[in-house]
Scaffold this motif. Structure first.
Motif, short mmCIF file in Angstrom:
data_model
loop_
_atom_site.label_atom_id
_atom_site.label_comp_id
_atom_site.label_asym_id
_atom_site.label_seq_id
_atom_site.Cartn_x
_atom_site.Cartn_y
_atom_site.Cartn_z
N ARG A 308 36.24 -77.75 -38.50
CA ARG A 308 34.90 -77.46 -39.57
C ARG A 308 35.07 -75.85 -39.86
O ARG A 308 35.19 -74.77 -40.12
CB ARG A 308 33.68 -78.17 -39.61
N ASP A 309 34.55 -75.42 -38.04
CA ASP A 309 34.11 -73.97 -38.16
C ASP A 309 35.25 -72.94 -38.37
O ASP A 309 34.72 -71.88 -38.70
CB ASP A 309 33.85 -74.00 -36.70
N LEU A 310 36.76 -73.38 -37.81
CA LEU A 310 37.25 -72.37 -37.56
C LEU A 310 37.78 -72.17 -39.57
O LEU A 310 37.85 -70.68 -39.94
CB LEU A 310 39.04 -73.14 -37.14
N ALA A 311 37.74 -73.69 -40.20
CA ALA A 311 37.62 -73.70 -41.46
C ALA A 311 36.47 -72.95 -42.18
O ALA A 311 37.08 -72.12 -42.94
CB ALA A 311 38.32 -74.84 -41.96
N THR A 312 35.44 -72.56 -42.08
CA THR A 312 34.76 -72.28 -42.82
C THR A 312 34.78 -70.64 -42.76
O THR A 312 34.91 -70.25 -43.49
CB THR A 312 33.26 -72.73 -42.12
N THR A 313 35.35 -70.23 -41.45
CA THR A 313 35.17 -69.03 -40.79
C THR A 313 36.78 -68.45 -41.90
O THR A 313 35.96 -66.65 -42.24
CB THR A 313 35.36 -68.61 -39.43
N SER A 314 37.55 -68.56 -41.94
CA SER A 314 38.47 -68.22 -41.89
C SER A 314 39.06 -68.39 -43.89
O SER A 314 38.94 -67.34 -44.41
CB SER A 314 39.37 -69.43 -42.18
N LEU A 315 38.20 -69.51 -44.39
CA LEU A 315 37.65 -69.42 -45.99
C LEU A 315 37.14 -68.37 -46.32
O LEU A 315 37.19 -67.60 -47.49
CB LEU A 315 37.65 -70.43 -46.62
N THR A 316 36.41 -67.99 -45.38
CA THR A 316 35.15 -66.43 -46.10
C THR A 316 36.01 -65.41 -46.46
O THR A 316 35.72 -64.77 -46.76
CB THR A 316 34.12 -66.77 -44.91
N GLY A 317 37.09 -65.77 -45.29
CA GLY A 317 37.44 -64.06 -45.45
C GLY A 317 38.79 -63.77 -45.92
O GLY A 317 38.70 -63.14 -46.56
#
Length: 336
Positions: A308-317
């Motif tokens: 979840r944390d990786l997906a959230t950060t990556s989606l923001t970028g």
């Protein structure tokens, strides 16, 4: 990973199901837990064969919009992949809307290789190059319509289909409230602003969209080689560039990636600025899936938190990149 979508069957129920499917009973059963959605068992049969049984989630469990009839897509994709010369696990039997099970199932030939996710063999660059060639052959299969026909999410053009896919996924957050890094309407607006790049895609092509190391089996009996690509259930008809997203998840596709080398040995591919924009659109879509799918599945928090944390950060970028790519360049006006 455990999830609410995985149904449970007793040994007697497994035996009865396999007898209906392939005409012989089960002597032993081991559940395979690496997958995320369907329940999967490796079975030994009375006639000596080993097979893999995949079961759809319980019919009364709501899933994401695109997840309807996933095993039907997988059955179709396996046949198409075999015709294209892509190594896959053979389909031995299938049942759709099985009257006893109340759902769908597939019986596949068991593989004697190992998941790439479980080993670090020598020559991984060569394996990645080999994988690129297989993906190019998979993507060479053409269809009649864009999107997910099995789920009723389609479009006459790829732009129309992709935006429908994204809208359906974001719409699922009404049933399954999902923490997103931006408001749902804002995310959709970003995707729509970048969507003109999708108009370059004019032919529906088969895209696996789930080729991570766990879905690639290796034969290590000699020089390492790919034995089979598995789990075709998330396939759709669209843009082959989407195929590069999962093998580079949470990263970037680089020009010196052996995956690209192997792909280009089968068919030409140029990573133009527009192509990069399309890849970012597909990255955004994948990261949204990783976030929204926890709604129906309810993963254990300790297992899901990192994803979840990786997906959230990556989606923001990637959304930030898409915004920049969608802003037209400002040219100086006439002087005087």
């Amino acid at each position: 990973m455990d999830s609410r979508t995985k149904r449970r069957l007793t040994e007697a129920e497994l035996d009865a199901l396999v007898r209906r499917a392939v005409g012989t009973g089960v002597t032993s059963a081991t559940e395979l837990t690496d997958g995320y959605a369907n329940a999967v068992w490796r079975l030994k049969l009375d006639d000596g064969r080993e097979v893999v049984l995949k079961l759809s989630p319980p019919p009364d469990l709501e899933q994401l919009s695109y997840e309807r009839n996933l095993l039907r897509m997988e059955a179709a994709a396996i046949g198409l992949a075999l015709e294209a010369g892509v190594p896959v696990a053979g389909l031995l039997g299938a049942g759709f809307d099985d009257p006893v099970l109340g759902g769908d199932y597939l019986v596949l030939a068991a593989l004697d290789g190992v998941s790439w996710n479980d080993v670090k063999p020598e020559g991984e660059a060569a394996l990645r190059r080999e994988l690129g060639g297989h993906l190019a052959r998979f993507n060479a299969v053409t269809g009649e319509v864009f999107g997910y026909p099995h789920a009723g999410i389609v479009g006459a053009t790829w732009r129309e289909a992709f935006l429908a896919m994204a809208a359906a996924l974001l719409g699922d957050t009404e049933r399954y409230p999902t923490p997103l890094p931006r408001p749902r309407a804002e995310i959709m607006a970003v995707l729509e602003a970048a969507a003109p790049a999708l108009e370059e895609v004019t032919t529906p092509r088969l895209v696996h969209f789930d080729v991570w190391a766990g879905n690639v089996f290796l034969d290590l009996s000699g020089p390492p080689r790919i034995q089979a690509i598995i789990d075709h259930e998330r396939a759709f008809w669209g843009d082959p560039l989407a195929e590069f997203v999962t093998p580079t998840i949470f990263g970037e596709l680089k020009e010196d990636d052996p995956l690209l080398t192997g792909y280009r040995e089968v068919t030409p591919l140029e990573l133009t600025p527009s192509a990069r924009t399309r890849i970012d659109l597909y990255r955004a879509y994948l990261y949204l899936i990783l976030l929204v799918e926890n709604g129906p599945r309810q993963y254990p928090e300790d297992e899901y938190a990192r994803i979840r944390d990786l997906a959230t950060t990556s989606l923001t970028g990637v959304l930030d990149r898409l915004v920049r790519a969608s802003v037209p360049s400002v040219r100086p006006g006439p002087v005087g």
